[in-house]
Design a protein around this motif. Structure first.
Motif, mmCIF file in Angstrom:
data_model
loop_
_atom_site.group_PDB
_atom_site.id
_atom_site.type_symbol
_atom_site.label_atom_id
_atom_site.label_comp_id
_atom_site.label_asym_id
_atom_site.label_seq_id
_atom_site.Cartn_x
_atom_site.Cartn_y
_atom_site.Cartn_z
ATOM 1 N N ARG A 23 -1.042 5.327 -4.782
ATOM 2 C CA ARG A 23 0.123 4.624 -4.250
ATOM 3 C C ARG A 23 0.087 4.595 -2.726
ATOM 4 N NH1 ARG A 23 4.253 3.302 -7.444
ATOM 5 N NH2 ARG A 23 4.319 1.625 -5.913
ATOM 6 N N GLY A 24 0.417 3.447 -2.165
ATOM 7 C CA GLY A 24 0.405 3.298 -0.712
ATOM 8 C C GLY A 24 -0.985 3.079 -0.146
ATOM 9 N N THR A 56 4.389 -3.317 -7.831
ATOM 10 C CA THR A 56 3.582 -2.223 -8.389
ATOM 11 C C THR A 56 4.447 -1.329 -9.277
ATOM 12 O OG1 THR A 56 2.230 -2.338 -6.399
ATOM 13 C CG2 THR A 56 1.944 -0.392 -7.786
ATOM 14 N N GLU A 105 -1.804 -7.153 -6.119
ATOM 15 C CA GLU A 105 -2.370 -7.559 -4.836
ATOM 16 C C GLU A 105 -3.120 -8.901 -4.950
ATOM 17 O OE1 GLU A 105 -1.783 -4.399 -5.422
ATOM 18 O OE2 GLU A 105 -0.979 -3.656 -3.524
ATOM 19 N N SER A 132 -0.393 -5.850 0.641
ATOM 20 C CA SER A 132 0.073 -5.103 -0.539
ATOM 21 C C SER A 132 0.678 -6.075 -1.545
ATOM 22 C CB SER A 132 1.187 -4.120 -0.156
ATOM 23 O OG SER A 132 0.725 -3.103 0.658
ATOM 24 N N SER A 160 -2.917 0.627 0.363
ATOM 25 C CA SER A 160 -3.301 -0.530 1.190
ATOM 26 C C SER A 160 -3.496 -0.144 2.656
ATOM 27 C CB SER A 160 -2.245 -1.631 1.106
ATOM 28 O OG SER A 160 -2.123 -2.082 -0.213
HETATM 29 N N1 ASP Z 1 0.958 -1.866 -3.978
HETATM 30 C C1 ASP Z 1 0.509 -0.518 -3.916
HETATM 31 C C2 ASP Z 1 1.695 0.416 -3.980
HETATM 32 O O1 ASP Z 1 2.822 -0.024 -4.037
HETATM 33 C C3 ASP Z 1 -0.314 -0.241 -2.705
HETATM 34 C C4 ASP Z 1 0.436 -0.357 -1.391
HETATM 35 O O2 ASP Z 1 1.509 -0.922 -1.329
HETATM 36 O O3 ASP Z 1 -0.094 0.117 -0.395
HETATM 37 O O4 ASP Z 1 1.509 1.584 -3.988
#
Ligand code: ASP
Ligand code: MG
Length: 422
Positions: free
Chosen positions: A150-151, A47, A74, A41, A153
């Protein structure tokens, strides 16, 4: 020798020292004789910072450009991590989502994975090197970069684990694993040793910050064993696996594995709806067309007011206004009297595969809440979950009481290494 996919969240690569620490773990895994594919990430809160920056430039950034911006996060972490792994004595190469062959649809900001062409990554590991892949990003058929939400990864990692038939997908975070409740709210939360995909899906969908929902869906579909663990310790974390319990194991499974809480929902009540066939169908067609994601629905018809019913449901707070607007625009044809909204509600959920084979679970939940003097507003259930809507102010107290009532409290306090649990 195994093929291991390791995913490191932003809090695990927040600065140069953390990147070196993670690189050492990757190098050790490789030196132990494994093939290693890493998904990373963006560093720390990068982000969020990039989103803040964009909204300072314009209140409404174009989605395509937003994705170009966010994928930069990333790119930075993958490049630095590859450098650090090389420095640790193991050859490593970094790849963007596009270079790694992650193909998505066109929905900027919330793209879905259409497929993975993992040849380049395969060649890298076959040559004895470590492949480091940027999480959360892919490429669409127009050759434009996209992000997975979001999230996302986590989903990148599980998708590669599935495409490469990895033996395990390790999700590294800043807590020791998945807990029976959020340790920041329930200090007696215990770390779970093993849980099923279904339990994880229910918890993640009801406010537990476990894993990206689609990552768990992928893992279940392709039967990828997940191991959620801390990048700050060597402790065994939480295994997430399929539920092929025998009847005996099902009887012995904990009735409740986890307690989740969610403050992100709002409640809409459509009051005075004509109690005739088709009313609910019309209302929810409108909600659906306004892109509302409904979680709970309650309809009641009052005995003193025959012919009239009230329908209440929950939607994410972010969708509240568009859904209410859409309904109000159709007030004449729907024939309801008024709409009432609660902008913030609290939802408490208990989840456990053992619920399938035990009775009395809901009674115990409701009694616990009653003993605390807490009033239940709405209830919904699935085979392995019971959720209740409560006053948001009482949510934390309720979570602690319910956690205790189902025998989940651990003697030792959970360790939180700081950060976000990702
Ligand atoms: N960097 C991105 C986020 O903060 C993806 C991740 O962290 O999974 O949402
Ligand atoms: Mg992140």
């Amino acid at each position: 020798m195994a093929l291991v996919v390791q995913k490191f969240g932003g809090s695990s690569v927040a600065d140069a020292a953390s990147i070196q620490r993670v690189a050492k773990r990757i190098a050790d895994t490789h030196e132990a004789g494994n093939d290693v594919v890493v998904v990373v990430s963006a560093m720390g809160d990068m982000t969020d910072d990039l989103i803040d920056l964009a909204t300072k430039v314009t209140p409404d950034p174009p989605a395509r450009e937003m994705d170009i911006l966010l994928t930069a996060g990333e790119r930075i972490s993958m490049a630095l991590l590859a450098m650090a792994v090389n420095e640790a004595g193991v050859e490593a190469h970094a790849y963007t989502g596009q270079q790694a062959g992650l193909l998505t649809d066109d929905k900027y900001g919330k793209a879905s994975i259409l497929g993975i062409v993992p040849e380049r990554i395969l060649r890298t590991i076959q040559s004895g090197a470590v492949a480091i892949v940027a999480g959360f990003q892919g490429v669409n058929s127009r050759n434009d970069v996209t992000t997975l939400g979001r999230g996302g990864s986590d989903t990148t990692a599980v998708a590669f684990a599935a495409a490469l038939h990895a033996d395990v997908c390790e999700i590294y975070t800043d807590v020791d694993g998945v807990f029976s409740a959020d340790p920041r709210i329930v200090p007696a939360a215990r770390q779970l040793k093993v849980m099923t995909y279904e339990e994880t899906l229910e918890l993640a969908a009801h406010g537990a910050k476990v894993l990206h929902l689609r990552a768990v869906e992928f893992a279940r579909k392709f039967n990828v064993p997940l191991h959620v663990r801390s990048s700050f310790s060597d402790k065994e974390g939480t295994w997430i696996v399929s539920d092929n319990f025998s009847e005996q194991q099902a009887m012995e499974a904990p009735i409740v594995s986890g307690v989740a809480h969610d403050r992100s929902q709002a409640k809409i009540s459509v009051v005075g709806v004509p109690d005739v066939p088709g009313s609910a169908a019309k209302i929810f067609a409108i909600v659906g067309a306004a892109d509302g994601n409904i979680d709970m629905i309650v309809q009641n018809t009052s005995l003193s007011n025959p012919g009239i019913s009230n329908i209440s449901f929950t939607v994410p707070q972010s969708q509240l206004h568009s859904v209410v607007q859409a309904l109000e625009a159709q007030q004449a044809s729907l024939g309801f009297k008024e709409i009432q909204i609660s902008e913030s509600i609290g939802i408490l959920s208990i989840v456990g595969a053992g619920m399938r084979s035990h009775s009395g679970v809901s009674a115990r939940l409701f009694k616990t809440l009653a003993d605390q003097g807490l009033n239940i507003d709405m209830i919904s259930t699935s085979e392995i979950r019971i959720s209740v809507v409560l006053e948001p102010e009482s949510l934390e107290e309720a979570a602690r009481a319910v956690h205790t009532a189902f025998g989940l409290d651990s003697e030792s306090e959970a360790v939180v290494y700081g950060g976000t649990g990702r």
